[in-house]
Design a protein around this motif. Sequence first.
Motif, PDB file in Angstrom:
ATOM      1  N   GLY A  19      19.071 -18.682 -15.254  1.00 29.64           N
ATOM      2  CA  GLY A  19      18.527 -19.449 -16.371  1.00 29.64           C
ATOM      3  C   GLY A  19      18.512 -20.932 -16.083  1.00 29.64           C
ATOM      4  N   GLU A  20      19.588 -21.424 -15.469  1.00 31.38           N
ATOM      5  CA  GLU A  20      19.687 -22.849 -15.160  1.00 31.38           C
ATOM      6  C   GLU A  20      18.800 -23.235 -13.980  1.00 31.38           C
ATOM      7  N   THR A  21      18.839 -22.439 -12.924  1.00 33.94           N
ATOM      8  CA  THR A  21      18.174 -22.812 -11.667  1.00 33.94           C
ATOM      9  C   THR A  21      16.680 -22.516 -11.673  1.00 33.94           C
ATOM     10  N   LEU A  22      16.293 -21.375 -12.236  1.00 31.75           N
ATOM     11  CA  LEU A  22      14.872 -20.984 -12.233  1.00 31.75           C
ATOM     12  C   LEU A  22      14.141 -21.337 -13.523  1.00 31.75           C
ATOM     13  N   LYS A  23      14.895 -21.875 -14.482  1.00 32.41           N
ATOM     14  CA  LYS A  23      14.312 -22.215 -15.790  1.00 32.41           C
ATOM     15  C   LYS A  23      13.707 -20.982 -16.469  1.00 32.41           C
ATOM     16  N   VAL A  24      14.473 -19.900 -16.503  1.00 32.20           N
ATOM     17  CA  VAL A  24      13.996 -18.671 -17.153  1.00 32.20           C
ATOM     18  C   VAL A  24      14.781 -18.370 -18.432  1.00 32.20           C
ATOM     19  N   LYS A  25      15.493 -19.356 -18.948  1.00 30.41           N
ATOM     20  CA  LYS A  25      16.303 -19.144 -20.144  1.00 30.41           C
ATOM     21  C   LYS A  25      15.490 -18.589 -21.305  1.00 30.41           C
ATOM     22  N   ASP A  26      14.295 -19.154 -21.498  1.00 30.13           N
ATOM     23  CA  ASP A  26      13.514 -18.786 -22.676  1.00 30.13           C
ATOM     24  C   ASP A  26      13.059 -17.332 -22.668  1.00 30.13           C
ATOM     25  N   TYR A  27      13.019 -16.707 -21.497  1.00 29.44           N
ATOM     26  CA  TYR A  27      12.644 -15.290 -21.442  1.00 29.44           C
ATOM     27  C   TYR A  27      13.716 -14.410 -22.096  1.00 29.44           C
ATOM     28  N   PHE A  28      14.956 -14.928 -22.199  1.00 26.59           N
ATOM     29  CA  PHE A  28      16.079 -14.137 -22.700  1.00 26.59           C
ATOM     30  C   PHE A  28      16.717 -14.727 -23.959  1.00 26.59           C
ATOM     31  N   ARG A  29      16.312 -15.923 -24.356  1.00 32.41           N
ATOM     32  CA  ARG A  29      16.996 -16.635 -25.446  1.00 32.41           C
ATOM     33  C   ARG A  29      16.637 -16.067 -26.817  1.00 32.41           C
TER      34      ARG A  29
END
Length: 485
Positions: free
Chosen positions: A209-219
């Motif tokens: 989430g931090e490194t690939l900026k994929v947080k929003d896919y799971f938030r």
Amino acid sequence: MSSKITIKNAGKVYEIEVGASDTGLIFKQKIQEATNIPPERQKILVKGGKVNDEDEISSLALNTKQPIMVLGTPDKGLPSKPVEKQVFLEDINQNQLFKVGSEPSGLINLGNTCYLNSSLQALFQINDVKEKLEKFNGSSGANANASQSLVLSLKSLFGQMSKKHESVNPTLLLTIFRNVFPQFAERERGFYKQQDAEEAFSQLLSTLGETLKVKDYFRISFKSEQKCLALPEEEVKTDYEDSFKINCHIDIKTNFLRDGILNGLKETLEKYNDTLQSNTEYEVNRRITRLPKMLTVHFVRFYWRRDTQKKSKILRRVQFPFELDLAEMLDESIKLEKIKIRDELNKIEKDNIDLIRDFKKSKKNDNKLSPLEQQEEEELKLMSIKSKFNDDFAKSLPSGIDLQTATENPSSVYELSAVITHAGSSADSGHYQSFVKDDKDLDGERWWKFNDDKVSSVNREKIETLAGGGESDSALILIYKSKGF
């Protein structure tokens, strides 16, 4: 006027120039020049599922921004690259062997590492994560920070898994993972201890989430309202919070996933009240204000027992659905819109039933085709059905919602995509496995079972048995994917 169209075949990408008046036959001939696949063997995956020889390319409304998939086998009689030196079976190692068939790769257990292997298999089936990993070019070597090194090793591992090796050795990733998160390097009597798969999965997801900026896919986001029970006239306090998972709390009344989630959205806690100048009880109610594209559900099965100094397991059977609708748990600010899109999604699904029925029928009747030709034909039809469904769904969405870039679920409905299970009575012992839905099976009947490096096919009925009720495999983590993507 000419334009360039990108095609993809057997993992390779080709750029083909076509004229506005070129026909389907000319297009196929140009594909043959690039790939050596004769026109009669080509399966071109476009809307509608077929390119006729007499069609004009300009009338097909091809998407020039994305590669068009072309299935087919090259003509061996045409010139090709030089024949590579023959390699004998006994001269290659175990990890260089490719599977014959469609089975995914297994992961070698390196000593109580099933908790990590099961987490990696569950993450591997999330296409958005894999696509981001493929494009990631972070610093390596001395210039890389700990998180970047972990993500780069995960990229390398997923690359090996994509090639469908017989089994893949995750030693490098495991080493870096233990360096970044020392709690997973604990030893007992000289051996590495078994660990909690949920904790490993969460750490991997947090790093990605931090490194690939994929947080929003799971938030997933919540609106929380706290009400003082002793002073009902006091103003209700409203807060907002985010999480990467939703918990299913289990008690003696929990029989279904829905019950456990609702239990987690409502609780009573004790805190200090300024008016009363003492501690008092507050009722906390949470409602969902944002639904992510990928929903992670955690069964809170483990609790700490002081007498044994271990995480013990709640063995209760809790059933979970293959299709999960969270409409009743949504905040009023988003509820009506999500339900409206859900109902439209159900209507589109019903409209596509005939296509799916024809697909199943053709699978039974295509006896004249060779196994390879039949596989290609099935992939073509499957891609065509999915493409039509996605196009119909995209057209029904309100303006501003783009399925290609969306990180949020436009409706309230999810479909089960993967399950991580635990067998045993304690988090520090037992065995972890994962089960992943075969995305090439429209019915959702076929699933892959990952028992470290042993991979096998199981049916939907097997997944239903993972609800628990004893020390056998019971669901610990569920991964749901937004329906319609």
